[in-house]
Design an enzyme around this catalytic site. Structure first.
Site, PDB file in Angstrom:
ATOM      1  N   GLY A   1     -12.781  46.202  37.178  1.00  0.00           N
ATOM      2  CA  GLY A   1     -13.672  45.528  38.132  1.00  0.00           C
ATOM      3  C   GLY A   1     -12.940  44.825  39.268  1.00  0.00           C
TER       4      GLY A   1
ATOM      5  N   THR B   1     -23.375  38.854  43.824  1.00  0.00           N
ATOM      6  CA  THR B   1     -22.240  38.153  43.221  1.00  0.00           C
ATOM      7  C   THR B   1     -22.105  36.736  43.788  1.00  0.00           C
ATOM      8  OG1 THR B   1     -21.140  40.286  43.055  1.00  0.00           O
ATOM      9  CG2 THR B   1     -19.741  38.353  42.803  1.00  0.00           C
ATOM     10  N   VAL B   2     -22.060  36.629  45.110  1.00  0.00           N
ATOM     11  CA  VAL B   2     -21.820  35.321  45.729  1.00  0.00           C
ATOM     12  C   VAL B   2     -23.086  34.461  45.701  1.00  0.00           C
ATOM     13  CG1 VAL B   2     -21.016  34.105  47.796  1.00  0.00           C
ATOM     14  CG2 VAL B   2     -20.029  36.331  47.205  1.00  0.00           C
TER      15      VAL B   2
ATOM     16  N   ILE C   1     -10.305  29.974  48.756  1.00  0.00           N
ATOM     17  CA  ILE C   1      -9.180  29.178  49.279  1.00  0.00           C
ATOM     18  C   ILE C   1      -9.591  28.501  50.590  1.00  0.00           C
ATOM     19  CG2 ILE C   1      -6.776  29.243  50.069  1.00  0.00           C
ATOM     20  CD1 ILE C   1      -6.432  31.872  48.553  1.00  0.00           C
TER      21      ILE C   1
ATOM     22  N   ALA D   1     -33.816  36.005  49.713  1.00  0.00           N
ATOM     23  CA  ALA D   1     -34.146  37.406  50.031  1.00  0.00           C
ATOM     24  C   ALA D   1     -33.198  38.361  49.319  1.00  0.00           C
ATOM     25  CB  ALA D   1     -34.056  37.626  51.543  1.00  0.00           C
TER      26      ALA D   1
ATOM     27  N   LYS E   1     -10.150  39.649  57.995  1.00  0.00           N
ATOM     28  CA  LYS E   1      -9.800  38.259  57.681  1.00  0.00           C
ATOM     29  C   LYS E   1      -8.690  37.765  58.617  1.00  0.00           C
ATOM     30  CE  LYS E   1     -11.011  39.063  52.859  1.00  0.00           C
ATOM     31  NZ  LYS E   1     -10.478  39.536  51.579  1.00  0.00           N
TER      32      LYS E   1
ATOM     33  N   GLU F   1     -13.620  48.289  43.995  1.00  0.00           N
ATOM     34  CA  GLU F   1     -14.931  48.921  44.116  1.00  0.00           C
ATOM     35  C   GLU F   1     -14.815  50.407  43.778  1.00  0.00           C
ATOM     36  OE1 GLU F   1     -17.661  47.329  45.240  1.00  0.00           O
ATOM     37  OE2 GLU F   1     -16.687  45.435  45.739  1.00  0.00           O
TER      38      GLU F   1
ATOM     39  N   LYS G   1     -17.100  38.413  56.238  1.00  0.00           N
ATOM     40  CA  LYS G   1     -15.908  38.580  57.097  1.00  0.00           C
ATOM     41  C   LYS G   1     -16.101  39.665  58.138  1.00  0.00           C
ATOM     42  CE  LYS G   1     -15.138  39.676  53.129  1.00  0.00           C
ATOM     43  NZ  LYS G   1     -14.800  39.954  51.749  1.00  0.00           N
TER      44      LYS G   1
ATOM     45  N   ASP H   1     -10.351  45.416  55.230  1.00  0.00           N
ATOM     46  CA  ASP H   1     -10.835  44.101  54.781  1.00  0.00           C
ATOM     47  C   ASP H   1      -9.842  43.009  55.195  1.00  0.00           C
ATOM     48  OD1 ASP H   1     -12.552  42.455  52.718  1.00  0.00           O
ATOM     49  OD2 ASP H   1     -10.465  42.130  52.130  1.00  0.00           O
TER      50      ASP H   1
HETATM   51  N1  LIG Z   1     -17.910  39.236  46.068  1.00  0.00           N
HETATM   52  C1  LIG Z   1     -16.938  38.449  46.481  1.00  0.00           C
HETATM   53  O1  LIG Z   1     -16.068  38.039  45.677  1.00  0.00           O
HETATM   54  C2  LIG Z   1     -16.870  38.007  47.917  1.00  0.00           C
HETATM   55  C3  LIG Z   1     -15.800  37.174  48.328  1.00  0.00           C
HETATM   56  C4  LIG Z   1     -15.761  36.726  49.663  1.00  0.00           C
HETATM   57  C5  LIG Z   1     -16.749  37.130  50.547  1.00  0.00           C
HETATM   58  N2  LIG Z   1     -17.749  37.965  50.111  1.00  0.00           N
HETATM   59  C6  LIG Z   1     -18.777  38.360  51.079  1.00  0.00           C
HETATM   60  O2  LIG Z   1     -20.028  37.845  50.660  1.00  0.00           O
HETATM   61  C7  LIG Z   1     -21.065  38.734  51.032  1.00  0.00           C
HETATM   62  C8  LIG Z   1     -21.880  39.097  49.783  1.00  0.00           C
HETATM   63  O3  LIG Z   1     -21.045  39.750  48.857  1.00  0.00           O
HETATM   64  P1  LIG Z   1     -21.525  40.017  47.350  1.00  0.00           P
HETATM   65  O4  LIG Z   1     -20.328  40.507  46.628  1.00  0.00           O
HETATM   66  O5  LIG Z   1     -22.280  38.868  46.827  1.00  0.00           O
HETATM   67  O6  LIG Z   1     -22.529  41.251  47.582  1.00  0.00           O
HETATM   68  P2  LIG Z   1     -23.553  41.877  46.527  1.00  0.00           P
HETATM   69  O7  LIG Z   1     -23.220  41.464  45.140  1.00  0.00           O
HETATM   70  O8  LIG Z   1     -23.670  43.327  46.845  1.00  0.00           O
HETATM   71  O9  LIG Z   1     -24.950  41.157  46.911  1.00  0.00           O
HETATM   72  C9  LIG Z   1     -25.653  41.455  48.095  1.00  0.00           C
HETATM   73  C10 LIG Z   1     -27.019  40.806  47.989  1.00  0.00           C
HETATM   74  O10 LIG Z   1     -27.713  40.973  49.215  1.00  0.00           O
HETATM   75  C11 LIG Z   1     -28.980  41.595  48.988  1.00  0.00           C
HETATM   76  N3  LIG Z   1     -29.231  42.458  50.135  1.00  0.00           N
HETATM   77  C12 LIG Z   1     -28.398  43.381  50.675  1.00  0.00           C
HETATM   78  N4  LIG Z   1     -28.973  43.961  51.747  1.00  0.00           N
HETATM   79  C13 LIG Z   1     -30.213  43.408  51.874  1.00  0.00           C
HETATM   80  C14 LIG Z   1     -31.286  43.579  52.790  1.00  0.00           C
HETATM   81  N5  LIG Z   1     -31.220  44.458  53.789  1.00  0.00           N
HETATM   82  N6  LIG Z   1     -32.384  42.815  52.611  1.00  0.00           N
HETATM   83  C15 LIG Z   1     -32.474  41.918  51.606  1.00  0.00           C
HETATM   84  N7  LIG Z   1     -31.465  41.687  50.722  1.00  0.00           N
HETATM   85  C16 LIG Z   1     -30.376  42.435  50.859  1.00  0.00           C
HETATM   86  C17 LIG Z   1     -28.840  42.353  47.682  1.00  0.00           C
HETATM   87  O11 LIG Z   1     -30.107  42.530  47.065  1.00  0.00           O
HETATM   88  P3  LIG Z   1     -30.263  43.167  45.585  1.00  0.00           P
HETATM   89  O12 LIG Z   1     -29.736  42.123  44.646  1.00  0.00           O
HETATM   90  O13 LIG Z   1     -31.720  43.410  45.398  1.00  0.00           O
HETATM   91  O14 LIG Z   1     -29.427  44.414  45.594  1.00  0.00           O
HETATM   92  C18 LIG Z   1     -27.921  41.417  46.908  1.00  0.00           C
HETATM   93  O15 LIG Z   1     -28.661  40.402  46.286  1.00  0.00           O
HETATM   94  C19 LIG Z   1     -20.405  39.921  51.729  1.00  0.00           C
HETATM   95  O16 LIG Z   1     -20.388  39.690  53.118  1.00  0.00           O
HETATM   96  C20 LIG Z   1     -18.975  39.860  51.193  1.00  0.00           C
HETATM   97  O17 LIG Z   1     -18.026  40.419  52.092  1.00  0.00           O
HETATM   98  C21 LIG Z   1     -17.832  38.407  48.840  1.00  0.00           C
END
Ligand SMILES: NC(=O)c1ccc[n+]([C@@H]2O[C@H](COP(=O)([O-])OP(=O)(O)OC[C@H]3O[C@@H](n4cnc5c(N)ncnc54)[C@H](OP(=O)(O)O)[C@@H]3O)[C@@H](O)[C@H]2O)c1
Length: 428
Positions: A187, A15-16, A136, A45, A205, A190, A105, A201
């Site tokens: 959505g 997502t990010v 923010i 990666a 923060k 989770e 976080k 969570d």
């Molecule tokens: N989503 C939000 O709105 C949001 C907001 C603030 C902070 N965050 C933080 O940002 C971070 C990412 O969140 P997200 O929502 O983007 O997560 P996500 O959608 O689950 O994406 C995780 C990514 O990391 C890859 N990944 C995970 N474990 C791995 C490993 N061992 N080796 C290689 N690649 C790996 C996954 O690969 P695949 O694509 O192949 O599965 C995926 O591309 C988290 O720390 C979260 O707390 C997220």
């Protein structure tokens, strides 16, 4: 324009990560003119490089070492989540002198101090604006804009899922399970919502915010935590009648050289700015000595909002790398200790199921008095089996209120302590 380039490698492309690559491409011209250099996307990666992605990138790998060890990568963006292997990969990047931007976080709230020291030793940058309240800006305002002030208190709506659920419960009168199911369908929650609804969570923060605001070493495990699973439609209806809304708040406050840190549902007066923060929005209300009250409001999650904060950090770090400026370790000071929850002074809402008989109120009031908890207002509702007393206390020691509750449960006229919640944003 310029022909200087810096390469950004990504750990994670979910997502990010996808949002980060989109912004680096779509805002490339503005970024280049602000920075005086071009940022290019290097290796990325993921777990599964075979999966078709919404946005193409030149180099996808399943081996994160290819990102952190690549001598062509200047800045590593960690957006994979979790503590391991993210921690080891960040350590490896920092040790080789690469700067790191993370949105994680959980990681920053547990080992952020160690990582910041490592960054410092290696003259590298470690930035984490997106780790708190997504898009923010709050880390830099606390660290930089308010560096000349003294923060007294932070009240934050730091989790969009729980704020969405509480908004639905408040506005549609539905119970927790129904509001959660709708949040999952849309959505906003989770499939496994535990870390959101139990306050973990928000606690991560809050630990980061409190560490910065109060120059202290506060980790997620220091934060008292109570989630929203026990909040009922009845609590919400009673709160509304008394002029309050219920919010999951993260509260950090400093007094007499120590710091109180807690996450729990709280009654917030309807007139307080945080009361009007609806749905999945986040907000952080900061009370500081010189500036007074500030509120930071916006999207606490989502692909592009979070990427906005990550890319802002990347640009900042790139400026530092280009200028050769020595980074400042923002998590260096470990000044204040954490005050135990029972010693914090808080106002309470207490809902009692009581016998419908004479003298109930007198017995209840004297039990509060026995523990130095003074009652601010009382409402009596219903008759017979549905008789209830609603009480709001003046600010009292948390420990004294807990002892009051133990004694109330022993009163024959009190059938049940149906609900207890803290009240914030009013009486000091
Ligand atoms: N989503 C939000 O709105 C949001 C907001 C603030 C902070 N965050 C933080 O940002 C971070 C990412 O969140 P997200 O929502 O983007 O997560 P996500 O959608 O689950 O994406 C995780 C990514 O990391 C890859 N990944 C995970 N474990 C791995 C490993 N061992 N080796 C290689 N690649 C790996 C996954 O690969 P695949 O694509 O192949 O599965 C995926 O591309 C988290 O720390 C979260 O707390 C997220």
């Amino acid at each position: 324009m310029t022909n200087r380039t810096l390469t950004v490698g990504l750990l994670g492309f979910g997502t990010v990560g996808t949002g980060v690559v989109r912004l680096l491409r779509e805002h490339a011209d503005e970024i280049a003119s602000r920075l005086g250099a071009t940022l290019i996307v290097g290796p990325v990666a993921v777990r599964d490089p075979q999966r078709v992605r919404d946005i193409p990138v030149a180099r996808l790998t399943s081996d994160p070492a290819e990102v952190v060890d690549d001598p062509g990568v200047d800045i590593v963006v960690e957006v994979m989540g979790g503590v391991d292997p993210a921690r080891t990969l960040i350590e490896r990047a920092l040790k080789s002198g690469k700067s790191v931007v993370t949105a994680n976080k959980e990681l920053v709230a547990t080992v952020g101090f160690e990582l910041a020291d490592l960054a410092d030793e290696n003259h590298a940058w470690l930035e984490y604006e997106a780790a708190v309240a997504g898009g923010i800006p709050i880390i830099k305002p606390l660290r930089e804009s308010l560096a000349g002030d003294r923060v007294r208190r932070i009240l934050g709506i730091l989790n969009g899922t729980t704020n969405y659920i509480l908004t639905k419960m408040t506005e549609e009168g539905v119970d927790f399970a129904e509001a959660l199911a709708e949040a999952q369908r849309l959505g906003f929650a989770e499939a496994d919502p535990a870390a959101d609804v139990d306050g973990a969570d928000a606690a991560s923060k809050l630990a980061i915010l409190a560490s910065l605001a109060f120059d202290s070493r506060i980790v997620a495990g220091d934060v008292f935590r109570d989630g929203i699973t026990g909040v009922t439609a009845t609590d919400i209806a009673h709160a509304r009648r008394m002029g309050y809304v219920i919010k999951l708040l993260g509260i950090a406050e400093s007094s007499n050289g120590d710091v109180g840190v807690r996450v729990h549902p709280a009654l917030v007066p309807r007139e307080h700015p945080l009361a009007s923060v609806r749905e999945s929005f986040n907000a952080i209300f900061v009370e500081a000595e010189a500036v007074g009250d500030l509120m930071f409001y916006g999207r606490g999650a989502g692909s592009l909002p979070t990427a906005s904060a990550v890319v802002g950090d990347v640009v900042d770090v790139a400026r530092g790398v280009l200028s050769g400026e020595r980074p400042v370790n923002s998590l260096r000071r470990h000044g204040k200790t954490v005050r135990p929850m029972e010693d914090l002074t808080v106002q309470f809402y207490v809902l009692l199921d009581v016998a419908d008989e004479a003298g109930v109120l007198a017995g209840v009031a004297s039990t509060f008095g026995d523990h130095d908890v003074s009652i601010k207002s009382v409402w009596q509702e219903g008759h017979g089996d549905s008789a209830q007393l609603l009480l709001i206390t003046h600010a009292a020691r948390d420990g004294d209120l807990q002892r009051t509750l133990q004694d109330l449960r022993r009163l024959s006229s009190v059938r049940d302590v149906a609900s207890v919640m803290r009240v914030e944003g009013g009486e000091a």
